[in-house]
Design an enzyme around this catalytic site. Structure first.
Site, PDB file in Angstrom:
ATOM      1  N   CYS A  51     -82.002 -79.687 -11.148  1.00 46.27           N
ATOM      2  CA  CYS A  51     -82.147 -78.725 -12.269  1.00 46.27           C
ATOM      3  C   CYS A  51     -82.670 -79.435 -13.513  1.00 46.27           C
ATOM      4  O   CYS A  51     -83.480 -78.873 -14.276  1.00 46.27           O
ATOM      5  CB  CYS A  51     -80.806 -78.061 -12.583  1.00 46.27           C
ATOM      6  SG  CYS A  51     -80.130 -77.133 -11.200  1.00 46.27           S
ATOM      7  N   ARG A 132     -82.070 -70.935  -6.705  1.00 47.72           N
ATOM      8  CA  ARG A 132     -83.231 -71.089  -7.603  1.00 47.72           C
ATOM      9  C   ARG A 132     -84.140 -69.870  -7.395  1.00 47.72           C
ATOM     10  O   ARG A 132     -84.978 -69.861  -6.492  1.00 47.72           O
ATOM     11  CB  ARG A 132     -83.994 -72.383  -7.284  1.00 47.72           C
ATOM     12  CG  ARG A 132     -83.164 -73.616  -7.453  1.00 47.72           C
ATOM     13  CD  ARG A 132     -83.942 -74.899  -7.234  1.00 47.72           C
ATOM     14  NE  ARG A 132     -83.000 -75.986  -7.038  1.00 47.72           N
ATOM     15  CZ  ARG A 132     -82.351 -76.607  -8.018  1.00 47.72           C
ATOM     16  NH1 ARG A 132     -82.567 -76.263  -9.271  1.00 47.72           N
ATOM     17  NH2 ARG A 132     -81.484 -77.566  -7.752  1.00 47.72           N
TER      18      ARG A 132
END
Ligand code: BEZ
Length: 223
Positions: A51, A132
């Site tokens: 991330c 995601r």
């Protein structure tokens, strides 16, 4: 994870409305973004390695997306304080040619999972952290493309930009885009729907900008 039903918007339908607390203040979606394209994306958690590379990359491309009349909105199931601390930390990192990036787009603190549930961001990997997800939403608030990646896989930001440019081109010019299309490549004009339109197409393709492979497959140069 249980066999729970996951709801998510469909391509071609209005993006679900929400109000949310973000690192740039409260937002009302889609009302606050009318007239702009939006890339709404989720990540599993703050202070995690993949991330962090994604946020550095999105921050480094923020101006490129703005130049395409597009706003970025991030989301994770973390508190606003966690978001703020993580974005401060990111400002100190250098990686892959990206130096000390400042994340200026809103990052939603979806601690109650309201937005994540509306957008199908909680899937089979975890009950408490989002996959995601990437939603491409047009200036009228309609979902145009959806991507879902697992937690272990960082997104391809060149592909995200390619999709955005392709969606904008398709909307503006009424064309379709062939396999592996990149900006500047030939586009596809819609197939004719009547015998008369086929005759007209045969006339049209005498122009050197067109390349008709068959009556239903015509390419046009992108000038
Ligand atoms: C990561 O961003 O590195 C990550 C986040 C959640 C699960 C696995 C990896």
């Amino acid at each position: 994870m249980s066999d729970k039903i996951v709801n998510f918007p469909l391509i071609g339908t209005p993006a679900p409305e929400f109000s949310a607390q973000t690192t740039q203040g409260d937002i009302n979606f889609p009302a606050d973004f009318k007239g702009k394209w939006v890339i709404l994306f989720s990540h599993p958690a703050d202070f995690t390695p993949v991330c962090t590379t994604e946020f550095m990359t999105f921050a480094s491309m923020h101006e490129e997306f703005r130049a395409l009349n597009t706003e970025l909105i991030g989301l994770s199931i973390d508190s606003i304080h966690s978001h703020l601390a993580w974005l401060q930390a990111i400002k100190g990192y250098t990686w892959n040619g990206i130096e000390k990036p400042s994340v200026e787009f809103p990052l939603i603190a979806d601690i109650k999972m309201d937005v994540a549930n509306k957008y199908g961001m909680l899937q089979g990997e975890s009950d408490t952290s989002a996959v995601r997800a990437v939603f491409f939403i047009d200036p009228e608030g309609v979902v145009k493309t959806i991507l879902y990646y697992p937690a272990s896989m960082g997104r391809n930001f060149n592909e995200i930009k390619r999709i955005l440019i392709g969606l904008q081109k398709s909307a503006a010019e009424g064309v379709a885009l062939p396999a592996n299309w990149h900006p500047g490549d030939d586009v596809i004009v819609p197939p004719p729907g009547t015998c008369g339109a086929i005759r007209e197409r045969k006339e049209l393709v005498k122009n050197e900008d067109y390349d008709m492979k068959d009556w239903f497959l015509t390419f046009k140069k992108d000038k």
